[in-house]
Write an enzyme that holds these catalytic residues in place. Structure first.
Site, PDB file in Angstrom:
ATOM      1  N   ASN A 105       0.891  -1.118   0.045  1.00  0.00           N
ATOM      2  CA  ASN A 105      -0.001  -0.115   0.122  1.00  0.00           C
ATOM      3  C   ASN A 105       0.843   0.942  -0.124  1.00  0.00           C
ATOM      4  O   ASN A 105       1.425   1.587   1.073  1.00  0.00           O
ATOM      5  CB  ASN A 105      -0.729  -0.186   1.173  1.00  0.00           C
ATOM      6  CG  ASN A 105      -1.888   1.168   1.234  1.00  0.00           C
ATOM      7  OD1 ASN A 105      -2.018   1.890   0.354  1.00  0.00           O
ATOM      8  ND2 ASN A 105      -2.675   1.191   2.402  1.00  0.00           N
ATOM      9  N   ARG A 107      -2.629  -2.057  -3.419  1.00  0.00           N
ATOM     10  CA  ARG A 107      -3.984  -1.141  -3.353  1.00  0.00           C
ATOM     11  C   ARG A 107      -3.596  -0.128  -4.320  1.00  0.00           C
ATOM     12  O   ARG A 107      -2.646   0.342  -4.099  1.00  0.00           O
ATOM     13  CB  ARG A 107      -3.909  -0.882  -2.002  1.00  0.00           C
ATOM     14  CG  ARG A 107      -5.069   0.211  -1.622  1.00  0.00           C
ATOM     15  CD  ARG A 107      -4.943   0.482  -0.314  1.00  0.00           C
ATOM     16  NE  ARG A 107      -6.387   1.253   0.029  1.00  0.00           N
ATOM     17  CZ  ARG A 107      -6.759   1.922   1.356  1.00  0.00           C
ATOM     18  NH1 ARG A 107      -6.032   1.449   2.304  1.00  0.00           N
ATOM     19  NH2 ARG A 107      -7.873   2.368   1.240  1.00  0.00           N
ATOM     20  N   HIS A 136     -12.667   3.197  -0.333  1.00  0.00           N
ATOM     21  CA  HIS A 136     -12.644   2.195   0.894  1.00  0.00           C
ATOM     22  C   HIS A 136     -13.408   0.955   0.312  1.00  0.00           C
ATOM     23  O   HIS A 136     -13.638  -0.034   1.133  1.00  0.00           O
ATOM     24  CB  HIS A 136     -13.282   2.496   1.920  1.00  0.00           C
ATOM     25  CG  HIS A 136     -12.619   3.570   2.712  1.00  0.00           C
ATOM     26  ND1 HIS A 136     -13.224   5.007   3.225  1.00  0.00           N
ATOM     27  CD2 HIS A 136     -11.303   3.937   3.043  1.00  0.00           C
ATOM     28  CE1 HIS A 136     -12.407   5.744   3.737  1.00  0.00           C
ATOM     29  NE2 HIS A 136     -11.164   5.083   3.557  1.00  0.00           N
ATOM     30  N   LEU A 149     -14.964   3.905   9.566  1.00  0.00           N
ATOM     31  CA  LEU A 149     -14.313   5.103  10.325  1.00  0.00           C
ATOM     32  C   LEU A 149     -12.844   5.035  10.634  1.00  0.00           C
ATOM     33  O   LEU A 149     -12.607   4.719  11.747  1.00  0.00           O
ATOM     34  CB  LEU A 149     -15.287   5.488  11.460  1.00  0.00           C
ATOM     35  CG  LEU A 149     -16.889   5.598  11.253  1.00  0.00           C
ATOM     36  CD1 LEU A 149     -17.465   5.833  12.741  1.00  0.00           C
ATOM     37  CD2 LEU A 149     -17.301   6.417  10.173  1.00  0.00           C
ATOM     38  N   GLY A 172      -9.258   8.371   7.196  1.00  0.00           N
ATOM     39  CA  GLY A 172     -10.214   8.614   6.030  1.00  0.00           C
ATOM     40  C   GLY A 172     -11.611   7.770   6.652  1.00  0.00           C
ATOM     41  O   GLY A 172     -11.542   6.841   7.177  1.00  0.00           O
ATOM     42  N   ARG A 195      -9.967  15.970   6.549  1.00  0.00           N
ATOM     43  CA  ARG A 195     -10.890  16.437   5.488  1.00  0.00           C
ATOM     44  C   ARG A 195     -12.224  16.778   6.011  1.00  0.00           C
ATOM     45  O   ARG A 195     -12.657  16.201   6.784  1.00  0.00           O
ATOM     46  CB  ARG A 195     -11.000  15.196   4.632  1.00  0.00           C
ATOM     47  CG  ARG A 195      -9.605  14.852   3.692  1.00  0.00           C
ATOM     48  CD  ARG A 195      -9.853  13.637   2.929  1.00  0.00           C
ATOM     49  NE  ARG A 195      -8.811  12.660   3.431  1.00  0.00           N
ATOM     50  CZ  ARG A 195      -8.999  11.449   3.351  1.00  0.00           C
ATOM     51  NH1 ARG A 195      -9.858  11.019   2.372  1.00  0.00           N
ATOM     52  NH2 ARG A 195      -8.075  10.591   3.752  1.00  0.00           N
ATOM     53  N   ASP A 248      -6.407  13.302  15.499  1.00  0.00           N
ATOM     54  CA  ASP A 248      -6.572  11.761  15.913  1.00  0.00           C
ATOM     55  C   ASP A 248      -7.730  11.985  17.105  1.00  0.00           C
ATOM     56  O   ASP A 248      -7.716  12.492  18.014  1.00  0.00           O
ATOM     57  CB  ASP A 248      -5.135  11.348  16.706  1.00  0.00           C
ATOM     58  CG  ASP A 248      -5.186   9.979  17.120  1.00  0.00           C
ATOM     59  OD1 ASP A 248      -6.029   9.359  17.583  1.00  0.00           O
ATOM     60  OD2 ASP A 248      -4.200   9.197  16.596  1.00  0.00           O
ATOM     61  N   ARG A 284      -8.472   9.841  19.435  1.00  0.00           N
ATOM     62  CA  ARG A 284      -7.941   9.519  20.733  1.00  0.00           C
ATOM     63  C   ARG A 284      -7.547  10.769  21.518  1.00  0.00           C
ATOM     64  O   ARG A 284      -7.897  11.151  22.676  1.00  0.00           O
ATOM     65  CB  ARG A 284      -6.767   8.723  20.798  1.00  0.00           C
ATOM     66  CG  ARG A 284      -6.943   7.268  20.532  1.00  0.00           C
ATOM     67  CD  ARG A 284      -5.652   6.278  20.291  1.00  0.00           C
ATOM     68  NE  ARG A 284      -5.068   6.737  18.831  1.00  0.00           N
ATOM     69  CZ  ARG A 284      -4.317   6.155  18.041  1.00  0.00           C
ATOM     70  NH1 ARG A 284      -3.820   4.765  18.577  1.00  0.00           N
ATOM     71  NH2 ARG A 284      -3.958   6.694  16.936  1.00  0.00           N
ATOM     72  N   ASN A 293     -12.208   1.012  17.648  1.00  0.00           N
ATOM     73  CA  ASN A 293     -11.818   1.268  18.762  1.00  0.00           C
ATOM     74  C   ASN A 293     -12.601   2.420  19.731  1.00  0.00           C
ATOM     75  O   ASN A 293     -12.207   2.344  21.172  1.00  0.00           O
ATOM     76  CB  ASN A 293     -10.323   1.524  18.737  1.00  0.00           C
ATOM     77  CG  ASN A 293      -9.493   0.610  17.991  1.00  0.00           C
ATOM     78  OD1 ASN A 293      -9.452  -0.303  18.793  1.00  0.00           O
ATOM     79  ND2 ASN A 293      -9.046   1.039  16.802  1.00  0.00           N
ATOM     80  N   GLU A 351      -8.071  -5.066   4.888  1.00  0.00           N
ATOM     81  CA  GLU A 351      -8.061  -4.741   3.452  1.00  0.00           C
ATOM     82  C   GLU A 351      -6.925  -5.644   2.933  1.00  0.00           C
ATOM     83  O   GLU A 351      -6.870  -5.895   1.647  1.00  0.00           O
ATOM     84  CB  GLU A 351      -7.811  -3.067   3.224  1.00  0.00           C
ATOM     85  CG  GLU A 351      -8.948  -2.452   3.508  1.00  0.00           C
ATOM     86  CD  GLU A 351      -8.709  -0.929   3.936  1.00  0.00           C
ATOM     87  OE1 GLU A 351      -8.280  -0.885   4.929  1.00  0.00           O
ATOM     88  OE2 GLU A 351      -8.965   0.055   3.158  1.00  0.00           O
TER      89      GLU A 351
HETATM   90  P1  AMP Z   1      -7.221   3.929  10.477  1.00  0.00           P
HETATM   91  O1  AMP Z   1      -7.104   5.109   9.388  1.00  0.00           O
HETATM   92  O2  AMP Z   1      -8.386   2.920  10.141  1.00  0.00           O
HETATM   93  O3  AMP Z   1      -5.956   3.375  10.696  1.00  0.00           O
HETATM   94  O4  AMP Z   1      -7.600   4.548  11.781  1.00  0.00           O
HETATM   95  C1  AMP Z   1      -6.758   5.508  12.503  1.00  0.00           C
HETATM   96  C2  AMP Z   1      -7.671   6.345  13.414  1.00  0.00           C
HETATM   97  O5  AMP Z   1      -7.996   5.419  14.363  1.00  0.00           O
HETATM   98  C3  AMP Z   1      -6.546   7.155  14.145  1.00  0.00           C
HETATM   99  O6  AMP Z   1      -6.426   8.582  13.504  1.00  0.00           O
HETATM  100  C4  AMP Z   1      -7.302   7.385  15.491  1.00  0.00           C
HETATM  101  O7  AMP Z   1      -8.214   8.725  15.344  1.00  0.00           O
HETATM  102  C5  AMP Z   1      -8.436   6.356  15.577  1.00  0.00           C
HETATM  103  N1  AMP Z   1      -8.179   5.325  16.813  1.00  0.00           N
HETATM  104  C6  AMP Z   1      -7.257   4.536  16.815  1.00  0.00           C
HETATM  105  N2  AMP Z   1      -7.571   3.998  17.833  1.00  0.00           N
HETATM  106  C7  AMP Z   1      -8.390   4.647  18.636  1.00  0.00           C
HETATM  107  C8  AMP Z   1      -9.088   4.662  19.888  1.00  0.00           C
HETATM  108  N3  AMP Z   1      -8.859   3.723  20.805  1.00  0.00           N
HETATM  109  N4  AMP Z   1      -9.892   5.398  20.279  1.00  0.00           N
HETATM  110  C9  AMP Z   1     -10.346   6.409  19.302  1.00  0.00           C
HETATM  111  N5  AMP Z   1      -9.899   6.428  18.163  1.00  0.00           N
HETATM  112  C10 AMP Z   1      -8.840   5.778  17.824  1.00  0.00           C
END
Ligand code: AMP
Length: 404
Positions: free
Chosen positions: A11, A93, A181, A209, A212, A241, A283, A285, A332, A379
């Site tokens: 990727n 990808r 996606h 979610l 992206g 975005r 992020d 979190r 998460n 993926e």
């Molecule tokens: P992805 O693009 O699917 O890898 O998702 C990444 C995003 O998931 C990160 O930027 C976080 O915003 C979110 N994320 C990961 N772990 C957690 C968590 N424990 N609680 C809330 N958001 C999370």
């Protein structure tokens, strides 16, 4: 030593290249054995690799060099360090397959030329995906490569889901809704009937979610509508975005602020979304852990956007039978799942708070009219499975032709 066939999944982004290695030659027995990335491409490249139990196998700086040399390093490292692994294929990808590619395809010079023609549709992603394929063909010309598209899964959508209300000439030129996606949605479409066989024919809202984010309206495992459109900007708010935005805003920015395409692109791809609204982070979190009112507002805008698009997509499907949350935030964040579900309550969604906190597979309350699931997406596994399938069928077809 016994050698087992393996498939390398790539990727490739602008400055990083994520990879994984799957052992096995059939769908059922695919086993993820290594994953990692080369980051800092173009500046200070660094190589990180982990095994299936997340043990670090390598973490080292690399000499600055071009993509072909970095990929050469990666393949030699895999063959040297991964015991018993023999790479037989690479799967990539690729963000855009345009209208032509409704399924994964084996890479040939003609396919590559067609994919290059799609660069204007995804200028920030497609060139990097293609650069990795070209570099790999340069260093290992004998290794078969397969391109798997983020857009392909949505090709089953009806015309009205794929079309903007703009003059037809533009639509015919390719200005239409593609959706993204797709590899994630396809994986969920395969997994959901294993988790809940009674939903095989159902109308399912899948919420991918992550940093992206998009939603897919799926009926009997096929995409009928999705929140992303011509580009990966449309739909729900994301890390950086904005999601759907009145196009009049862009005219305002051009006319009143003298902004050009590059500046608007930066604003829409890198400065908006959770980051732009909170001023703190992209992020989820960080926002959940912050006391700042702007962090709470960003979170609220995100959940509002997801619920609003979700309701619109339920309308597209003519109803709703199930909801699935997936990707980084969806898998998460207990809080986001709970807020979004609350907002979809009027459609018959009720969560079981304890199951939601425990990240159970089924998180809806026993009396919820709509069952809600958390299903981790994969993926890479989808790409590995497509790569092996595409090559197997290609071989079978060649064999057939030879026999004729
Ligand atoms: P992805 O693009 O699917 O890898 O998702 C990444 C995003 O998931 C990160 O930027 C976080 O915003 C979110 N994320 C990961 N772990 C957690 C968590 N424990 N609680 C809330 N958001 C999370």
């Amino acid at each position: 030593m016994l050698q087992r066939d393996a498939c390398l999944i790539i990727n490739a982004g602008s400055s990083s290249l994520k990879f994984s290695v799957f052992l096995g030659s059939g769908k059922a027995e695919l086993e993820a054995v290594i994953n990692g990335q080369i980051s800092g491409i173009g500046t200070e490249p660094r190589f990180l690799a982990k095994d299936a139990s997340k043990r670090v196998l390598a973490d080292q700086a690399l000499e600055q060099s071009d993509r072909a040399a970095l990929l050469g390093f990666l393949l030699r490292w895999i063959e040297r360090e991964a015991e018993g692994v023999r790479l037989v294929a690479a799967g990539h990808r690729v963000v855009h397959g345009g209208t032509r590619f409704a399924a994964p395809v084996r890479l040939t010079p003609e396919v590559l030329a067609e994919l290059e023609g799609l660069i204007p549709l995804a200028p920030l992603h497609q060139p990097h995906n293609l650069a990795a394929m070209k570099a790999l063909a340069e260093v290992f010309p004998a290794l078969p490569q397969v391109a798997c598209f983020d857009t392909a899964f949505h090709q089953t959508q009806p015309w009205q889901s794929q079309t903007f209300a703009i003059p037809r000439e533009l639509t015919e030129e390719g200005v239409r809704r593609y959706g993204f996606h797709g590899l994630s949605y396809e994986y969920i479409a395969q997994r959901l009937p294993q988790v809940a066989p009674e939903l095989a024919e159902a109308r399912v809202l899948v919420c991918h979610l992550g940093s992206g984010a998009s939603l897919c309206a799926m009926r009997a495992g096929k995409s009928v509508d999705t929140s992303m459109g011509f580009t990966a900007l449309d739909g729900v708010p994301m890390g950086t975005r904005p999601g759907s935005i009145d196009p009049g805003v862009l005219i305002y920015l051009m006319r009143q602020k003298g902004m050009g395409a590059d500046e608007i692109e930066r604003l829409l791809y890198h400065k908006s979304g959770l980051l732009g609204v909170s001023g703190i982070s992209n992020d989820m979190r960080d926002l959940e852990n912050s006391d700042a009112p702007a962090a709470a507002e960003a979170l609220e805008l995100f959940c509002h956007g997801v619920a609003k698009q979700g309701a619109a997509l339920a309308g597209s499907m003519g109803g709703l039978d199930a909801v699935v949350f997936t990707a980084g935030v969806g898998e998460n964040s207990t809080l986001v799942r709970s807020r979004v579900s609350e907002k979809l309550g009027w459609l018959g969604v009720t969560l079981d708070a304890a199951a939601n906190r425990a990240k159970a597979t089924r998180i809806s309350a026993a009396d919820s009219r709509i069952p809600v699931f958390v299903i981790p997406t994969d993926e890479e596994r989808m790409i590995a499975s497509h790569t092996l399938d595409t090559l197997a069928h290609g071989t079978a077809r060649h064999a057939l032709l030879a026999a004729e």
